[in-house]
Motif scaffolding. Structure first.
Motif, short mmCIF file in Angstrom:
data_model
loop_
_atom_site.label_atom_id
_atom_site.label_comp_id
_atom_site.label_asym_id
_atom_site.label_seq_id
_atom_site.Cartn_x
_atom_site.Cartn_y
_atom_site.Cartn_z
N GLY A 59 -13.94 -8.80 9.32
CA GLY A 59 -13.24 -8.60 8.06
C GLY A 59 -11.87 -7.99 8.37
N LYS A 60 -10.85 -8.38 7.60
CA LYS A 60 -9.52 -7.92 7.97
C LYS A 60 -8.60 -7.95 6.76
N ILE A 61 -7.62 -7.04 6.79
CA ILE A 61 -6.56 -6.98 5.79
C ILE A 61 -5.29 -7.57 6.41
N PHE A 62 -4.75 -8.62 5.75
CA PHE A 62 -3.49 -9.22 6.14
C PHE A 62 -2.43 -8.86 5.09
N THR A 63 -1.16 -8.82 5.51
CA THR A 63 -0.07 -8.56 4.57
C THR A 63 0.81 -9.79 4.47
N PHE A 64 1.55 -9.89 3.37
CA PHE A 64 2.49 -10.97 3.19
C PHE A 64 3.62 -10.46 2.28
N GLY A 65 4.52 -11.36 1.91
CA GLY A 65 5.63 -10.96 1.06
C GLY A 65 6.70 -10.21 1.83
N SER A 66 7.45 -9.35 1.12
CA SER A 66 8.59 -8.65 1.73
C SER A 66 8.14 -7.70 2.83
N TYR A 67 6.94 -7.08 2.70
CA TYR A 67 6.49 -6.18 3.75
C TYR A 67 6.21 -6.96 5.03
N ARG A 68 5.56 -8.11 4.91
CA ARG A 68 5.26 -8.90 6.11
C ARG A 68 6.55 -9.45 6.72
N LEU A 69 7.55 -9.80 5.89
CA LEU A 69 8.82 -10.29 6.42
C LEU A 69 9.67 -9.18 7.00
N GLY A 70 9.32 -7.92 6.68
CA GLY A 70 10.08 -6.79 7.22
C GLY A 70 11.35 -6.50 6.45
N VAL A 71 11.40 -6.87 5.16
CA VAL A 71 12.62 -6.67 4.35
C VAL A 71 12.30 -5.85 3.11
N HIS A 72 11.18 -5.10 3.12
CA HIS A 72 10.83 -4.31 1.94
C HIS A 72 11.78 -3.13 1.83
N THR A 73 11.95 -2.68 0.61
CA THR A 73 12.84 -1.55 0.32
C THR A 73 12.02 -0.28 0.13
N LYS A 74 12.71 0.83 -0.11
CA LYS A 74 12.01 2.10 -0.35
C LYS A 74 11.17 2.00 -1.63
N GLY A 75 9.93 2.48 -1.50
CA GLY A 75 9.04 2.51 -2.66
C GLY A 75 8.49 1.16 -3.07
N ALA A 76 8.77 0.11 -2.29
CA ALA A 76 8.26 -1.22 -2.64
C ALA A 76 6.75 -1.27 -2.44
N ASP A 77 6.09 -2.15 -3.21
CA ASP A 77 4.63 -2.31 -3.07
C ASP A 77 4.31 -3.16 -1.84
N ILE A 78 3.02 -3.22 -1.54
CA ILE A 78 2.53 -4.00 -0.40
C ILE A 78 1.64 -5.10 -0.93
N ASP A 79 1.92 -6.33 -0.56
CA ASP A 79 1.06 -7.47 -0.88
C ASP A 79 0.08 -7.65 0.27
N ALA A 80 -1.24 -7.54 -0.06
CA ALA A 80 -2.27 -7.59 0.98
C ALA A 80 -3.29 -8.66 0.63
N LEU A 81 -3.99 -9.12 1.64
CA LEU A 81 -5.03 -10.15 1.50
C LEU A 81 -6.27 -9.68 2.24
N CYS A 82 -7.39 -9.64 1.54
CA CYS A 82 -8.69 -9.30 2.15
C CYS A 82 -9.38 -10.59 2.56
N VAL A 83 -9.62 -10.78 3.84
CA VAL A 83 -10.28 -11.98 4.36
C VAL A 83 -11.70 -11.61 4.76
N ALA A 84 -12.68 -12.35 4.19
CA ALA A 84 -14.10 -12.05 4.41
C ALA A 84 -14.80 -13.30 4.91
N PRO A 85 -15.98 -13.14 5.57
CA PRO A 85 -16.75 -14.31 6.03
C PRO A 85 -17.41 -15.02 4.85
N ARG A 86 -18.11 -16.11 5.18
CA ARG A 86 -18.58 -17.03 4.16
C ARG A 86 -19.70 -16.49 3.28
N HIS A 87 -20.44 -15.48 3.75
CA HIS A 87 -21.56 -14.97 2.95
C HIS A 87 -21.13 -13.93 1.93
#
Length: 1020
Positions: free
Chosen positions: A95-123
């Motif tokens: 199981g793992k947390i991935f990030t995307f959006g401005s945080y993943r691109l490395g261009v987020h600003t001060k106080g910006a939120d984090i876009d995250a993705l929870c990846v789980a197995p099939r069960h």
């Protein structure tokens, strides 16, 4: 904090070899010193606007994401344990947390939120994410403002973790475990995923792909920060308002980096606006950027004419122009004097748009070329002479009713044969001519969409839409074509069933059989197909256990049937509530209300005169077979279920008791016997008893009565078959010659057990031994060494057989044993005594002669018998007196026969022909004794011993007459070589008999030899 400014100085002498994007780069120039200074100034300019985050804040975000990642792994392990997965899988489930959006691109600003993705197995299901994981987050102290938006286009959980806002999406992959090095860019991960998981994965996949496709990530990030700030300051950073969003700006910057792979941020910002200024976008913000071509040939556009000319041409007519190549001489004609080229025919670009021609000029006098041959291309200039044509003249499509506005119905396509690269001749625009306001068409794609919400199939089902395709971008003067689209609204389950009335009334007689339909009810549903399928059920009511409702799949009606027996005397009226509900409800329309309806069904029970009812469905009676006649063996009972309670009489259906073995008491139902029972002949009797109301004989009931006859030991065991037994003449003592088995008609509950013994009269047989095998069989063993056919050819062995049931039954079976000649192996060869006199060495001819003699002798015997029958016999009895009085006159036997009152001629005959129950007629016995059948005669007993036994039997038997002892042994057996000793049968002989052989029998038969062995004169 310092910000990197990549100069890539090493690339000034060696440009990068890797190719980025779909086209080659515009420039590979390395940055100059001034570019580096401008980049540093750019960084300083951006700082006041808060586009950079401090290192401390960045580490805090990394720590929070680490906690969230551990929380996800812990939650997935708990889910795995609750679903009983193997421990080996649970330990590595991941199981793992991935990030995307401005945080993943490395261009987020001060106080910006984090876009995250929870990846789980099939069960792990999405429902688990929004329930158990949501609850787990709620228990964390750092988590604030937790909320779940499960119905969003991309479902998300929003929260504030230790002061940082985080949006968490969920995606379940078709994997058993989630490895740490998982790369979401792998397209195979998208297999077998639902659309919501794909949408959730899209953000991570796009950001990872952008970072993978840019030449320098640091330059890309700094450039993107500047462009995002510029777009936000100019209020064009919003895809909601119709402008480009964050991902679109990132893609434009990434494309600029690909075109200038060696440039740094200051140069990239400048080039970005250069490229962006040359791009146009239409209503849907599709980006069109110019491609860069390097043309290496001359292209001529031919309108009406073309002229070739060389500087060597002085105008004196000495040069000749020659044209060769595509269409030369046919389509294109050249004036050989002037070099003017004309089109000889009408040109059609759609047939051929390019022609490659070669021209040369030669000296007419010398025939030599004055210049090298030139090649040129003639490109036909396109005009708008072709109207758009649809791929089909008629389209057929369907769309579900109640669809929302903008639902795609079908895409129509029109093609234009004109040149799409020149002007707007082939630019097609779609419009709707007929079908408004119900449908619309996208002007560019030709996709027809719904334009009105909640269109109902029940109101209108068919629509005809006419679509026009017009070139020249839809401008005036463009050519157009049309097509027709027939659109059908398909049914959805948006209408619940409805009963036309609220109450139904049915009547039923109380005697109706189970399963009988009482009536039909129907709830109407305006939908069609499976959406109109209705299922009926009983919701509640006092008759829910008495009645049932069945759905008729063909008519969609509910059939009310009887489930249990009705009784008017018990209840006269029942009330039911019947529900009608759709079998395939559509969750999208559940908000419209419950998709079922309820009706009240009242059922009245009608009273009828019912037949008697027995207390049981059948009766089983067991009775011993020795029960006496007239004994009661069982009883049946019945009652009248009606309120009047009529009297009942019982009878036996004589069709089921043809022999009248049983009868029944008409008042109390007692069954008794009329005749004796015999289990061996009939073990079961199945009769039918009839119960009839006395006041109404038409009301009657039948009940089967099964009578089982129980066995009593009343049959003696017998030999199972007639045994053909023989003993070899050379048999040894103790040799088994026969195994006998027994049958018994009785059937004891513990099984048969038989015993074998010699008869009491002869407990010790000198010839054979009876051995009880203890398995209901007995073996016959030889007792002496050797047997002689000449002395005794047949032995009779009596065997006493009795069982072990009560009362004990026994019988005596006689086994006939023949003496036969056998070989050394014990195989029988012959059992006839006559075979002894035959010579073992007779030839075939001798045997035939003997056979002929035997045949002749038989013929003579037959002729003699025929002549004898033709003779007229004199009457033996002259007077009408009793035959015994006439016998006295012969005086053949002695004084004993003068007792004419007691004389019985039957005594002198074969004992087998005697009547069993003859008593003495000279005295009146005080007690009538049962005549005892004597043991059959056998020849292997000593004659003297036999005579003594017979004398003793007659002396001790009070029922035997006082005859002369000669009458007792007048019969000597069928196998005796001597004839009968009785004088009564001497008249049957046609000639005198020879009794001289009696003298050879010894002193015991001397008296008989003197009586019958004399001369003929003595006999007279």
């Amino acid at each position: 904090m310092p910000f990197p400014v990549t100069t890539q100085g090493s690339q000034q002498t060696q440009p990068p070899q890797k190719h980025y994007g779909i086209t080659s780069p515009i420039s590979l120039a390395a940055p100059k010193e001034t570019d580096c200074l401008l980049t540093q100034k750019l960084v300083e300019t951006l700082k006041p606007f808060g586009v950079f985050e401090e290192e401390e804040e960045l580490q805090r975000r990394i720590l929070i994401l680490g906690k969230l990642n551990n929380l996800v792994k812990e939650w997935i392990r708990e889910i795995s344990e609750s679903k009983n997965l193997p421990q080996s899988v649970i330990e590595n489930v991941g199981g793992k947390i991935f990030t995307f959006g401005s945080y993943r691109l490395g261009v987020h600003t001060k106080g910006a939120d984090i876009d995250a993705l929870c990846v789980a197995p099939r069960h792990v299901d999405r429902s688990d994410f929004f329930t158990s994981f949501y609850d787990k987050l709620k228990l964390q102290e750092e988590v604030k403002d937790l909320r779940a938006v499960e119905e969003a286009f991309v479902p998300v959980i929003k929260l504030c973790f230790d002061g940082i806002e985080i949006d968490i999406l969920f995606a379940r992959l078709a994997l058993q475990t989630i490895p740490e090095d998982l790369d979401l860019r792998d397209d195979s991960l998208l297999k077998n995923l639902d659309i919501r998981c794909i949408r959730s994965l899209n953000g991570c996949r796009v950001t990872d792909e952008i970072l993978h496709l840019v030449p320098n990530i640091d330059n890309f990030r700094l450039t993107l920060r500047a462009i995002k700030l510029w777009a936000k300051r100019h209020n064009i950073y919003s895809n909601i308002l119709g402008f480009l969003g964050g991902v679109s700006w990132a893609m434009l910057v990434a494309r600029t980096c690909q075109l200038y792979p060696n440039a740094i941020a200051s140069t990239l910002v400048h080039k970005f606006f250069l490229v962006f200024s040359k791009c146009s976008y239409n209503q849907k913000l599709h980006i069109f950027c110019p491609d860069f071509y390097l043309l290496t040939m001359r292209v001529l556009f031919l309108s009406t004419s073309l002229k070739l000319h060389t500087d060597q041409d002085k105008g004196d007519g000495n040069l000749k122009y020659i044209l060769t190549g595509d269409g030369a001489g046919s389509l294109f004609v050249i004036d050989e004097n002037t070099g003017d080229i004309h089109a000889a025919k009408k040109l059609d670009r759609e047939e051929k748009s390019l022609y490659v021609l070669r021209a040369k000029a030669i000296d007419r006098k010398t025939g030599r070329q004055v210049e090298p041959e030139s090649e040129f291309i003639i490109k036909i200039h396109d005009i708008n002479d072709n109207e758009p044509k649809f791929t089909k003249d008629l389209y057929t499509a369907s769309v579900p009713e109640m669809s929302g506005v903008g639902t795609s119905v079908i895409q129509v396509t029109a093609t234009d044969a004109d040149d799409a690269n020149y002007g707007n001749s082939a630019k097609v625009v779609y419009s709707i001519l007929q079908g408004q306001p119900y449908f619309s068409v996208d002007p560019e794609s030709g996709i027809i969409k719904t334009a009105l919400p909640d269109m109902s199939r029940e109101n209108r089902e068919q629509y005809q839409v006419v679509i026009q395709a017009k070139d020249m971008g839809g401008q005036m003067g463009g050519l157009s074509g049309t097509t027709t689209v027939n659109i059908t609204l398909t049914d959805v389950n948006n209408n619940p069933p409805r009963f036309p009335q609220s109450t139904y009334q049915f009547h039923s007689p109380e005697s109706v059989p189970l399963g009988t339909p009482l009536g039909r009810i129907k709830a109407n549903d305006p939908d069609v197909g499976e959406n109109a399928e209705v299922e009926y059920s009983i919701a509640e009511g006092d008759g829910a256990d008495m009645f049932d409702v069945i759905t008729d799949k063909d008519t969609q009606e509910g059939i009310i049937t009887v489930k249990q027996n009705l009784d008017f005397e018990n209840k006269m009226l029942y009330t039911l509530k019947v529900d009608a509900s759709n079998t395939h409800p559509d969750p999208r329309f559940l908000h419209l209300g419950p998709f079922k309806d309820t009706a009240v069904v009242k059922i009245s029970v009608e009273d009828i005169d019912e037949p008697p009812v027995f207390s049981k469905v059948f009766y089983l009676i067991e009775v011993d077979e020795d029960v006496k006649e007239g004994s009661i063996i069982g009883q049946v009972t019945a009652y009248d279920p009606d309120a009047v309670n009529n009297l009942i009489k019982y009878s036996v259906d004589r069709h089921t008791d043809m022999d009248r073995i049983f009868s029944i008491h008409s008042e109390n139902g007692s069954i008794f016997t009329l005749k004796p029972l015999d289990r061996e002949s009939t073990p079961w009797h199945n009769i039918t008893v009839i119960a009839t109301e006395i006041n109404n004989s038409k009301q009657s009931s039948h009940i089967p009565v099964f009578i089982r006859i129980l066995d009593i030991n009343d049959h003696a065991p017998e030999l199972a078959m007639y045994y053909e037994t023989f003993v070899c003449e050379n048999a040894k003592p103790g040799q088994l010659i026969q195994t006998v088995s027994v049958m018994d008609k009785d059937d004891p509950p513990r099984g048969h057990k038989f015993f074998f013994e010699p008869v009491p009269e002869f407990p010790l047989n000198p010839n054979f031994t009876i051995v009880d095998n203890k398995d209901n069989t007995a073996g016959i063993m030889t007792r002496k060494d050797g047997y002689s056919r000449n002395k005794m050819s047949t032995y009779l062995l009596p065997i006493l057989i009795f069982d072990n049931d009560y009362p004990i039954q026994s019988s005596t079976g006689t086994l006939t044993i023949r003496v036969c000649a056998c070989d050394n192996q014990g195989n029988m060869q012959s059992c006839n005594a006559e075979a002894l006199v035959l010579s073992a060495g007779l030839s075939t001819g001798a045997l035939i002669a003997i056979l002929l003699c035997v045949i002749i002798l038989l013929v003579l015997v037959v002729l003699f018998a025929a002549l004898k029958r033709q003779r007229k016999k004199e009457p033996l009895i002259i007077s009408k007196d009793d035959v015994r009085d006439n016998i006295v006159t012969y005086n053949d036997e002695g004084g004993g026969e003068e007792d004419t009152q007691a004389f019985d001629i039957g005594t002198l005959r074969n004992p087998e022909a005697r009547e069993d129950s003859k008593l003495r007629r000279d005295v009146m016995p005080e007690t009538i004794f049962q005549i005892r059948r004597t043991v059959p005669l056998w020849e292997n007993i000593d004659v003297q011993d036999f005579i003594h036994r017979r004398l003793k039997e007659n002396d001790s038997d009070p029922s035997a007459p006082p005859y002369d002892s000669l009458a007792t042994y007048a019969y000597e057996g069928n196998d005796s070589i001597a004839d009968s000793l009785s004088s009564l049968e001497s008249l049957t002989a046609d000639c005198n008999q020879d009794y001289d052989y009696l003298s050879d029998w010894g002193p015991r038969f001397k008296k008989l030899a003197d009586m019958y062995g004399g001369d003929d004169s003595d006999r007279d």
